[in-house]
Scaffold this motif. Structure first.
Motif, mmCIF file in Angstrom:
data_model
loop_
_atom_site.group_PDB
_atom_site.id
_atom_site.type_symbol
_atom_site.label_atom_id
_atom_site.label_comp_id
_atom_site.label_asym_id
_atom_site.label_seq_id
_atom_site.Cartn_x
_atom_site.Cartn_y
_atom_site.Cartn_z
ATOM 1 N N PHE A 138 0.832 -1.209 0.000
ATOM 2 C CA PHE A 138 0.000 0.000 0.000
ATOM 3 C C PHE A 138 0.864 1.257 0.000
ATOM 4 C CE2 PHE A 138 -1.788 3.420 2.598
ATOM 5 C CZ PHE A 138 -2.898 3.751 1.838
ATOM 6 N N CYS A 139 1.882 1.294 0.851
ATOM 7 C CA CYS A 139 2.735 2.487 0.940
ATOM 8 C C CYS A 139 3.487 2.725 -0.365
ATOM 9 C CB CYS A 139 3.721 2.340 2.099
ATOM 10 S SG CYS A 139 2.948 2.362 3.734
ATOM 11 N N GLY A 140 3.974 1.654 -0.989
ATOM 12 C CA GLY A 140 4.685 1.812 -2.249
ATOM 13 C C GLY A 140 3.793 2.343 -3.350
ATOM 14 N N GLU A 141 2.576 1.795 -3.444
ATOM 15 C CA GLU A 141 1.644 2.278 -4.459
ATOM 16 C C GLU A 141 1.192 3.704 -4.153
ATOM 17 O OE1 GLU A 141 -1.442 -0.611 -4.456
ATOM 18 O OE2 GLU A 141 -0.335 -2.042 -5.720
ATOM 19 N N PHE A 142 1.084 4.033 -2.872
ATOM 20 C CA PHE A 142 0.650 5.377 -2.474
ATOM 21 C C PHE A 142 1.648 6.427 -2.952
ATOM 22 C CE2 PHE A 142 0.277 8.951 0.413
ATOM 23 C CZ PHE A 142 -1.095 9.118 0.531
ATOM 24 N N VAL A 143 2.926 6.228 -2.647
ATOM 25 C CA VAL A 143 3.922 7.248 -3.009
ATOM 26 C C VAL A 143 4.270 7.205 -4.491
ATOM 27 C CG1 VAL A 143 4.885 7.298 -0.692
ATOM 28 C CG2 VAL A 143 5.871 5.749 -2.385
ATOM 29 N N ALA A 144 3.891 6.131 -5.191
ATOM 30 C CA ALA A 144 4.167 6.077 -6.630
ATOM 31 C C ALA A 144 3.436 7.194 -7.365
ATOM 32 C CB ALA A 144 3.758 4.715 -7.192
ATOM 33 N N TYR A 145 2.271 7.581 -6.861
ATOM 34 C CA TYR A 145 1.504 8.651 -7.504
ATOM 35 C C TYR A 145 2.158 10.017 -7.330
ATOM 36 C CZ TYR A 145 -2.294 5.315 -8.187
ATOM 37 O OH TYR A 145 -3.041 4.243 -8.598
ATOM 38 N N TRP A 146 3.128 10.120 -6.439
ATOM 39 C CA TRP A 146 3.817 11.400 -6.276
ATOM 40 C C TRP A 146 4.581 11.789 -7.538
ATOM 41 C CZ3 TRP A 146 6.229 11.038 -0.661
ATOM 42 C CH2 TRP A 146 5.188 11.124 0.268
ATOM 43 N N ALA A 147 4.957 10.803 -8.343
ATOM 44 C CA ALA A 147 5.656 11.118 -9.588
ATOM 45 C C ALA A 147 4.788 11.971 -10.501
ATOM 46 C CB ALA A 147 6.070 9.828 -10.297
ATOM 47 N N VAL A 148 3.476 11.774 -10.438
ATOM 48 C CA VAL A 148 2.564 12.590 -11.242
ATOM 49 C C VAL A 148 2.571 14.031 -10.733
ATOM 50 C CG1 VAL A 148 0.193 12.804 -12.082
ATOM 51 C CG2 VAL A 148 1.160 10.541 -11.640
ATOM 52 N N ILE A 149 2.677 14.192 -9.416
ATOM 53 C CA ILE A 149 2.753 15.542 -8.852
ATOM 54 C C ILE A 149 3.979 16.263 -9.394
ATOM 55 C CG2 ILE A 149 3.028 16.863 -6.720
ATOM 56 C CD1 ILE A 149 1.498 14.736 -5.248
ATOM 57 N N ALA A 150 5.086 15.548 -9.517
ATOM 58 C CA ALA A 150 6.311 16.167 -10.034
ATOM 59 C C ALA A 150 6.108 16.671 -11.457
ATOM 60 C CB ALA A 150 7.463 15.165 -9.985
#
Length: 440
Positions: A254-266
């Motif tokens: 869950f944590c890995g998939e959660f922070v993976a979306y941060w790349a879109v924020i970048a």
């Protein structure tokens, strides 16, 4: 061109890191439509984010979107020329100011020296030949004459600089205003097109959907290839173990998939930075720092996910051919080094995080507690809304640039990342023990 003087609030930054992955994951898990269609919602999203480039038109296969591109290039070219003109204007203005200061300074010195020179010459004429007074008078006369000569030379150079600098500054200022107007009119032209497309977009979406060609049927070979690719593609959920270690694996997943979306924020933030810098001439003071802090936290939190999915880089020359039991033996032997690293990371992260909260500049209840000045019970009983809303209350360490974002949350994330890594190591250790005794 209008200016974009926007600074991302700290609360919006941290809140965005939490809410964006939740929203993105919810949208990603929606059932996919059976037929490919253009989306009005997506069209408006592209219009808002990339309308200045006509991307919303290109998304709908409308060639009118190509008309936006040359106008956008005109904006970039005009801004580039405007920056050059601004540099020349600044240089010439500095040259004029320096020349004016030189004239004021040297004019007073020359006038003073010219007024004192006759008296010095009179003293020289009255001094006794070969005496100390004569040598002193000669020195004073020589210095005064040198001061006058050098002052006149500097004044002549300053007057020459004024003759060239003032017209050049005026010309550069005129060029700057010209290119600023070009960029402004081109921007308003694009903005007018975007405003019109706001109303036309639903019709454009319907027209694009009506013109969609029927999807070609896949051949038998293509269907088999697609099925083979799907079978070889290993889903992340398959890495979750059974038994009591399963909850650890699910947490890491869950944590890995959660922070993976941060790349879109970048992508969004750097897109805003590029547009703000090169289109509006307003570079931000927060985008770069916000993103490298975000990627640092992503790296820490995703460590357990990478360990779960075996995504870490390693040399498999000797390890890959081993049987499952022998791999478990190797993993158990090398786990000693892993736990030394993970434990050190967790302990040092704890120290860093509380040091960041306990810095002297922190004046919140949490900072007082971290410094040992008050007890935790007093923190609970004295807590109020001002601890969250008062801008004069700082919880701890902040960055040194103009954005002044708090750094202690990132260091708290270091604790979370270290804890997740230790837990995943425990899960891996337990699974290796199962494999060793033949129960997995």
């Amino acid at each position: 061109m209008p200016q974009l003087d926007f600074t991302l609030p700290h609360w919006a930054y941290w809140l965005g890191l939490i809410l964006f992955p939740i929203i993105a994951a919810t949208l990603a898990k929606r059932p996919k439509p059976k037929e490919r269609k253009y989306s009005t919602v997506l069209g408006y999203f592209i219009l808002i984010t990339g309308g200045i480039l006509g991307l919303h038109r290109l998304y709908l296969k409308s060639m009118i979107g190509l008309l936006y591109i040359p106008v956008f290039i005109v904006i970039l070219f005009a801004n580039s020329q405007g920056q050059d003109a601004r540099s020349v204007t600044s240089d010439m203005s500095n040259l004029v100011r320096q020349a004016e200061r030189t004239l004021d300074r040297e004019g007073g010195r020359v006038t003073s020296a010219e007024a004192e020179l006759p008296g010095m010459r009179q003293k020289l004429a009255e001094a006794e030949t070969g005496s100390l007074a004569e040598r002193r008078a000669q020195r004073d006369v020589r210095r005064a004459e040198q001061r006058i000569e050098q002052g006149r030379e500097r004044m002549a150079a300053a007057e020459a600089d004024l003759e060239t600098g003032r017209p050049a500054a005026e010309e550069a200022q005129a060029n700057l205003e010209f290119w600023q107007n070009i960029a402004k009119y081109a921007f308003w032209l694009i903005l007018a097109g975007v405003a019109i497309d706001v109303f036309l977009l639903p019709g454009l979406v319907r027209k694009a959907n009506a013109n969609l060609p029927p999807e070609p049927e896949l051949s038998e070979a293509e269907l088999k290839l697609k099925a083979l690719e799907a079978a070889e593609r290993k889903d992340d959920a398959s890495y979750v173990s059974s038994g009591w270690t399963g909850w650890i694996d699910r947490l890491s997943l869950f944590c890995g998939e959660f922070v993976a979306y941060w790349a879109v924020i970048a992508v969004i933030v750097y897109y805003f930075e590029v547009m703000s810098r090169y289109v509006f001439g307003s570079p931000t003071n927060w985008a770069h720092e916000a993103m490298y802090l975000m990627f640092g936290m992503q790296y820490l939190i995703a460590g357990s996910y990478a360990m779960l999915t075996e995504s870490h880089v390693r040399v498999d020359i000797f390890y890959a051919p081993l049987s499952k039991r022998r791999k478990a033996i190797v993993d158990l032997l090398t786990s000693v080094f892993f736990f030394i690293f993970a434990g050190t990371l967790l302990v040092t992260s704890w120290i860093f995080a509380f040091d960041a909260i306990a810095v002297p500049s922190g004046n919140s209840l949490i900072s007082d507690w971290a410094r040992g000045e008050i007890g935790f019970a007093e923190v609970i009983t004295s807590w109020n809304l001002a601890q969250w809303t008062d801008p004069n209350i700082r919880w701890g360490e902040i960055s040194f640039n103009e954005w002044e974002v708090p750094l202690w949350p990132m260091k708290m994330v270091m604790i979370i990342g270290g804890l997740l890594l230790v837990l995943q190591g425990v899960s891996k250790f337990a699974q290796d023990l199962r494999a060793l005794v033949g129960r997995a």
